[in-house]
Design an enzyme around this catalytic site. Sequence first.
Site, mmCIF file in Angstrom:
data_model
loop_
_atom_site.group_PDB
_atom_site.id
_atom_site.type_symbol
_atom_site.label_atom_id
_atom_site.label_comp_id
_atom_site.label_asym_id
_atom_site.label_seq_id
_atom_site.Cartn_x
_atom_site.Cartn_y
_atom_site.Cartn_z
ATOM 1 N N LYS A 1 23.990 45.565 41.294
ATOM 2 C CA LYS A 1 22.817 45.208 40.500
ATOM 3 C C LYS A 1 22.626 43.692 40.550
ATOM 4 C CE LYS A 1 23.081 49.184 37.456
ATOM 5 N NZ LYS A 1 23.214 49.696 36.071
ATOM 6 N N HIS B 1 23.506 45.289 34.335
ATOM 7 C CA HIS B 1 22.678 44.084 34.437
ATOM 8 C C HIS B 1 23.083 43.054 33.390
ATOM 9 C CE1 HIS B 1 19.909 46.894 36.618
ATOM 10 N NE2 HIS B 1 19.783 45.820 37.374
#
Length: 204
Positions: A109, A130
């Site tokens: 990510k 994230h």
Amino acid sequence: FAREIITTKSQGTKMAAGSLNNAMVLLGFLTLSVLAMSMLVPAEQKDLKPRFDDETGVPLNDAARRILDQANSAAALRPSRGTSEAGTGVRGGTLDGIPEVRIDPGVWKFVLMDVDGKEIVRSYSGLHYHAEMYQRAAQELGAFGLRSKVLGGGRIAYNPTENTLLVYGYSKTFGRCKGCNEKTAKLLERNLPGVRVDWNDKGY
């Protein structure tokens, strides 16, 4: 004499069996002790790793909520461009020394961040959320006295062997960012000459 040998062997067998039983009892006692001790550990110490819902991105524990609070606070307190106050803004051209791109090979990510008007991309291997990407980047920038905010995120599939890179998906934790993947791809293309960079808004 033969009876004495048989008796001695029998006694030895009983002693071995007794020792084995004692060892099993001790092992059971130690196992119960470890379980009891683990039950006494405060919940906050057993749940230090941030956890987010894989479907919605919602924080599931205090560690995850603290990361989001940090991100939200950084965005709310972000100073005006050019400030040089202690702990915020730019110090003597420090911003120019912050690389636009810092990514690791593989599929991870990423977060697209705004640092006092400068957009940067960060994607670290070994991190699964994230918010964790943001936390690591904020720690990196904090050493320079810079504040930042998250614009959005997604995933990067980077193969340095084949010189290919794909930007796709979005961040459920920080929400969708219109044009985020395209901006990220342009930053990557500018900073990784010779690498074929593609992007789309598909997937997660």
